[in-house]
Design an enzyme around this catalytic site. Structure first.
Site, short mmCIF file in Angstrom:
data_model
loop_
_atom_site.label_atom_id
_atom_site.label_comp_id
_atom_site.label_asym_id
_atom_site.label_seq_id
_atom_site.Cartn_x
_atom_site.Cartn_y
_atom_site.Cartn_z
N GLU A 531 0.97 -1.23 0.12
CA GLU A 531 0.21 0.16 -0.04
C GLU A 531 0.92 1.23 0.07
OE1 GLU A 531 -2.38 0.57 3.73
OE2 GLU A 531 -0.91 -0.77 4.66
N GLN A 533 0.46 6.15 -0.15
CA GLN A 533 -0.11 7.10 0.24
C GLN A 533 -1.45 7.08 -0.42
OE1 GLN A 533 1.68 10.80 -0.39
NE2 GLN A 533 0.27 12.07 0.93
N GLU A 536 -3.78 1.13 -2.87
CA GLU A 536 -3.30 -0.23 -2.47
C GLU A 536 -3.00 -1.20 -3.60
OE1 GLU A 536 -6.36 -1.92 0.10
OE2 GLU A 536 -6.05 -0.70 1.55
N ASP A 672 13.49 3.56 -9.84
CA ASP A 672 13.35 2.68 -8.94
C ASP A 672 13.86 1.45 -9.28
OD1 ASP A 672 13.35 1.89 -6.15
OD2 ASP A 672 11.07 1.90 -6.02
#
Length: 816
Positions: A531, A533, A536, A672
Site C-alpha cells: 500500500e 499514500q 493499495e 527505482d
C-alpha cells in the site's frame, strides 16, 4: 590468541553484549518495533528498555530480512552463541524459536553459517526467559555477526544475544588453496576435502577468499581415517593432496591478512602415517608481500623428517620477522600424500592488537587501557623467562618501547575523537530535513533534494570563486524526487515509477487509453501486496480475462481458468491531484508494450474505486526468488536448497537490460530499478514492475525522512541523491546495483556495511572525485567481465556510462 587446536575448548569468553564492553553504536538492526525495542536492548540477560530487540514487523516464513547485527571492531574466533527472548518482568512473551547466523570479516561479503552437516537453521528458545547456548560447529572467524530470526509461520519475535570466543590475533582473513582430494583405502574411501570452507570454489579445483578447516581450531588425530567430530566421514579432520595431481611437486597456499604484520613463526599441523605413504612436507618455500609486490627472495625451510613416529605433529617454520600482509607458501611432497589439519601464525603485533580494539570501542577508558597496555608489554618482555631479573639494558629498552606505544595511543585517540566530531556533523546534516532555508554553493557543495527539502553534504574547501545562492525551501507534504523538467506522477503505491519528460507527456496527452473496462465482479482478491499514500496493490484472480486481452498476449492456461493479476486500486478518499495522476499513469502504462515490462491488461474506471489491472508473475519478485535459492555447487547439494545456474542469472539480467532499453527508447526514467521491482515467471522470465516501494517487506531499502520511506539511496546515482537529477544514466547506475544483487543471490543489501548517512557521505566522495569513493565489491560468483559492466555503470561522469543498448549487447555476448 593463537589458535593451537585447544582454542575451541578454552576460547569461550563472553565478548561483551551482556557485560557492556560492546558499545551501543556497535549494535544495529534491520528495523525495530519502537525506540524501547531498539538494537541496543538486544543484550543477553538485560531488562532495559522493553526488554529485548524486536523487529518492526512480524517475521514471515522464508523471510530472513530481519537481523540484529554486532560489530566486534576486530576479527574474533567465535565458538558459542547465546539467545534469549523478551520477558520484561512478565509483560512480554516473544522469542525466536529458530534463527540463522550470517557473518562477515570485512563488512562487504556476508557468509551464511552452516554446521558440519550443512544445515543453516539453529534451534533457539522455547520460552521468553531461559538462556539457550549453542556451540558453533564449526566456529567462525568474523568481525560482523548477524542473528536472523526464522519461523515456520508468521509470528512476533524478540531477541537478546551474546557471542562467546576470543580475539583472532592471527589476523588471517582468507587462504587460497587447491581443493582436497579423495584417498582410497582397502576398506573404504577417505575424503580429504575442506568441507567447511566459506569462500568460493573455482572450477571445482581452487578454493579462494575464505577460511575453513585449516583454521577451525580442531587438530586431526594420528589416524587420519578417524575424526574428533561425530557423524562425519573418514578423513574429515584433514585437508589432503596427492603428489600425482601436482607435477610441480608442491602444493601452493596463499594466506591473506588484515594488515601488514611482523611474522615470527608459522605452525603447520601435519599427519605422518608413513605406512600409508603420508608424511609431513619435506620443504616449504614462502614468499612475502608487504605492499603490492612480492619480495624477490623467498624464505626456505626444511623440517627434520621422521620415519619412526607416525604421530601427527606441529611443524614450526621460522618466518624470521618478515613484514607482510600476504604470505604464499609452496609445500613440497615428501611422499605420495600430504595432509594438513591446522595452520596458525604468530606475529610481533599480537600484543597491541587487542589494545587498539579497546580504544576504538570505548574512548572514555583511556587511562585503564594505557595501564593494561603497559602490563601486557611488560609481560611480553618477561615472557621467555618470568623469573629472570631484568638488567639495566633491558630496562632502557622497555622504557623506550613504552614511550613509543604511548605516543601511538595518543595519535589513535586524536584520530578517533576527530572521527566522532565528523560523525556528529553528519548527524546534524541528516537531522536538518525539516522546513528550512538552505544556503548552498552551486559549484562546490553537493546537495540532496528529497521530500521537498534540499540539504547539502559537506564538500571539500575550494579556493575558486563561485556564485552562491539562497533557496527558501518549503515542505509540501508530498514525497517526490525528480528533476524540474520531468512530470511527477504520484503513483497509487507511493512511487512514481516511470518519470516522463514533459515533452513526451505532451505527446501522449492527445491519445486515448487503449485498454478495456473489466467487470469488477470477475476479480477475486487473494492477498494484499502493498500500500502507499493514495491506494493499495492486491494480488487477484481474474476470471475471463482472456476475452478482454489483446491477441498478442498469450497465457499458458486454458480460457476457463482464472488469470493471476495485480490490481492497483485508488482509495476513495484520494484527492483530485492523485486521481488525475492515476488516470495519467493508466495512459502511460497502456503505451508500454515490451516482453520484459509488466503490461496493463485492463482497467475499472467507470466507477470508484479506480483500478488498473496489470500482469503478475507466479514466482513473485526477483529479490525473494533469488534469496530462496543458492548457486549451483557443493554447499547447495549439502543443504538440498533449490539452485539457479550462472547461465540463468545472466539470462535474467539480460532481460532486465532489454526492458530498460525499451523504456529508455521512449525517454522514460524508471527511478527505482532493483530486484524487488522485477517479477519472475516460468522459465526465468523477467518483467520490470514497480511494486517494491509499497511493500513493508522492503521499507528498509528506502531512506526514511520524518518516518516515511522516500528514497532508495543504495540504488541511486550520486547525482540523483545530491543534485536531484534523474535520467536514463541514473537508471544505468541502478542497473549496475541490480546486477550486483543478482550475482549475490540477493543475500545482502547493497552497502550493507554502511549506514544510510554513510551512503550519502560516500556519494559526496563521488562528487568530489578524489578517489576515496567506495564501490560495491565484486561478488564471489561474478567474473571480471560482468564486474567491468557494473563498474562502467557507476562512472562519475554520466556521459561515460554505457547505454542500455550497449549493456544489453554486452550481456548477450557474455551468455554461453
Amino acid at each position: 590468541m593463537s589458535c593451537l587446536c585447544c582454542c575451541v575448548g578454552v576460547c569461550r569468553y563472553p565478548l561483551g553484549m551482556s557485560g557492556g564492553q560492546i558499545q551501543d553504536e556497535d549494535i544495529s538492526a534491520s528495523s525495530q518495533w519502537s525506540e524501547t525495542t531498539a538494537a541496543r536492548y538486544g543484550r543477553l540477560d538485560f531488562e532495559e528498555g522493553d526488554g529485548a530487540w524486536c523487529p518492526e514487523m512480524s517475521v514471515e516464513p522464508d523471510n530472513v530480512k530481519e537481523f540484529l547485527q554486532i560489530d566486534l571492531r576486530s576479527l574474533h574466533f567465535i565458538t558459542l552463541v547465546g539467545t534469549q527472548g523478551r520477558h520484561a518482568g512478565g509483560m512480554g512473551n516473544e522469542f525466536a524459536q529458530m534463527y540463522k547466523i550470517k557473518y562477515s570479516r570485512d563488512g562487504s561479503r556476508w557468509i551464511s553459517w552452516r554446521n558440519r552437516q550443512g544445515k543453516q537453521v539453529i534451534e533457539g528458545n522455547r520460552n521468553a526467559y531461559d538462556i539457550v547456548l549453542k556451540d558453533l560447529e564449526p566456529p567462525i572467524i568474523a568481525r560482523f555477526v548477524r542473528f536472523m530470526p526464522v519461523t515456520d509461520h508468521s509470528m512476533n519475535v524478540c531477541m537478546r544475544v551474546e557471542l562467546y570466543g576470543c580475539e583472532w590475533l592471527d589476523g588471517l582473513v582468507s587462504y587460497n588453496a587447491p581443493v582436497g582430494e579423495q584417498m582410497t583405502l582397502p576398506t573404504y574411501p577417505v575424503y580429504l576435502n575442506d568441507s567447511v570452507y566459506d569462500g568460493a570454489i573455482i572450477y571445482r579445483c581452487v578454493m579462494t577468499e575464505g577460511l575453513g578447516q585449516l583454521t577451525d581450531g580442531v587438530c586431526g588425530l594420528d589416524d587420519f581415517a578417524l575424526s574428533h567430530v561425530y557423524n562425519v566421514w573418514p578423513g574429515y579432520d584433514y585437508v589432503g593432496w596427492n603428489n600425482e595431481s601436482f607435477p610441480s611437486e608442491y602444493v601452493e597456499i596463499m594466506f591473506e591478512f588484515d594488515r601488514i604484520r611482523n611474522f615470527t613463526t608459522m605452525k603447520v599441523h601435519c599427519n605422518n602415517m608413513f605406512s600409508w605413504h603420508v608424511k609431513t612436507f619435506r620443504q616449504v618455500v614462502c614468499y612475502f608481500r608487504s605492499e603490492s609486490d612480492w619480495e624477490a627472495t623467498p624464505l626456505t625451510f626444511s623440517p627434520v623428517m621422521d620415519e619412526k613416529n607416525p604421530s601427527a605433529r606441529f611443524v614450526t617454520v621460522n618466518l624470521a620477522n618478515h613484514m607482510a600482509s600476504a604470505i604464499k607458501c609452496q609445500f613440497y611432497f615428501a611422499d605420495a600424500w600430504m595432509l594438513f589439519s591446522e595452520i596458525t601464525f604468530q606475529s610481533g603485533t599480537e600484543t597491541i592488537s587487542g589494545l587498539i580494539w579497546l580504544i576504538q570501542g570505548r574512548t572514555s577508558s583511556y587511562v585503564h587501557i594505557l595501564s593494561a597496555s603497559l602490563k601486557s608489554v611488560s609481560a611480553c618482555f618477561l615472557e621467555e623467562n618470568p623469573t629472570h631479573k631484568v638488567d639495566d639494558s633491558n630496562t632502557r629498552i622497555l622504557i623506550g618501547c613504552l614511550v613509543a606505544i604511548i605516543f601511538i595511543l595518543v595519535a589513535i585517540i586524536v584520530i578517533i575523537l576527530w572521527r566522532q566530531v565528523w560523525q556528529k556533523m553528519l548527524e546534524k546534516v541528516s537531522s536538518s530535513l525539516k522546513k528550512c532555508t538552505v544556503q548552498y554553493d552551486t559549484d562546490t557543495s553537493p546537495c540532496m533534494l528529497s521530500y521537498g527539502v534540499k540539504f547539502c553534504v559537506p564538500a571539500a574547501t575550494s579556493t575558486s570563486a563561485s556564485k552562491s545562492t539562497t533557496t527558501t525551501v518549503v515542505q509540501d507534504g508530498v514525497p517526490h524526487y525528480a528533476e524540474a523538467d520531468i512530470v511527477n506522477l504520484q503513483g497509487v503505491t507511493g512511487s512514481n515509477t516511470y518519470a516522463i519528460p514533459a515533452v513526451t507527456m505532451d505527446l501522449l496527452s492527445g491519445k486515448d487509453v487503449a485498454v478495456e473496462e473489466f467487470p469488477r465482479k470477475l476479480l477475486t482478491f487473494k492477498e494484499k501486496l502493498g500500500e502507499g499514500q493514495f491506494g493499495e496493490v492486491h494480488l487477484c484472480e481474474a476470471e475471463g480475462m482472456q476475452e478482454f486481452m489483446n491477441k498478442e498476449f498469450l497465457f499458458d492456461i486454458s480460457e476457463d481458468q482464472p488469470v493471476l493479476v495485480a490490481v492497483k486500486m485508488l482509495r476513495s478518499d484520494a484527492n483530485k491531484n492523485a486521481r488525475n495522476d492515476f488516470l495519467k499513469e493508466i495512459k502511460i502504462m497502456s503505451r508500454l508494450k515490451d516482453p520484459n515490462i509488466i503490461r496493463l491488461l485492463a482497467v475499472c474506471i467507470y466507477s470508484d474505486p479506480l483500478c488498473m489491472i496489470t500482469e503478475y508473475m507466479e514466482n513473485g519478485d526477483l529479490n525473494q526468488f533469488l534469496s530462496r535459492h543458492e548457486p549451483e555447487g557443493q554447499l547447495a547439494l549439502l543443504s538440498n536448497a533449490p539452485t539457479v545456474s550462472f547461465n540463468n542469472l545472466c539470462y535474467m539480467a539480460t532481460q532486465i537490460a532489454s526492458g530498460m532499453k525499451y523504456l529508455s527508447s521512449l525517454n522514460f526514467v524508471h527511478r527505482d530499478l532493483a530486484t524487488r521491482n522485477c517479477l519472475v515467471g516460468k522459465n526465468y522470465t523477467i518483467k520490470i514492475a514497480d511494486f517494491g516501494m509499497s511493500r513493508n517487506l522492503y521499507s528498509g531499502d528506502y531512506y526514511r525522512i520524518q518516518g516515511r520511506a522516500v528514497l532508495p539511496i543504495r540504488w541511486m546515482s550520486w547525482e540523483s541523491i545530491l543534485l536531484g537529477k534523474f535520467t536514463t544514466a541514473s537508471d544505468v547506475w541502478a542497473f549496475g546495483v541490480t546486477l550486483w544483487e543478482i550475482l549475490n543471490f540477493c543475500k545482502e543489501q547493497p552497502y550493507s556495511q554502511l549506514t544510510d548517512e554513510q551512503v550519502i557521505e560516500n556519494t559526496g566522495e563521488f562528487f568530489r572525485d578524489q578517489k576515496r569513493q567506495i564501490y560495491l565489491p565484486q561478488p564471489v560468483l561474478c567474473p571480471d567481465s560482468l564486474y567491468k559492466i557494473m563498474l562502467s555503470c557507476w562512472r562519475r561522469n554520466t556521459k561515460e556510462r554505457p547505454s542500455f543498448q550497449e549493456i544489453h549487447r554486452a550481456l548477450l555476448e557474455i551468455q554461453p
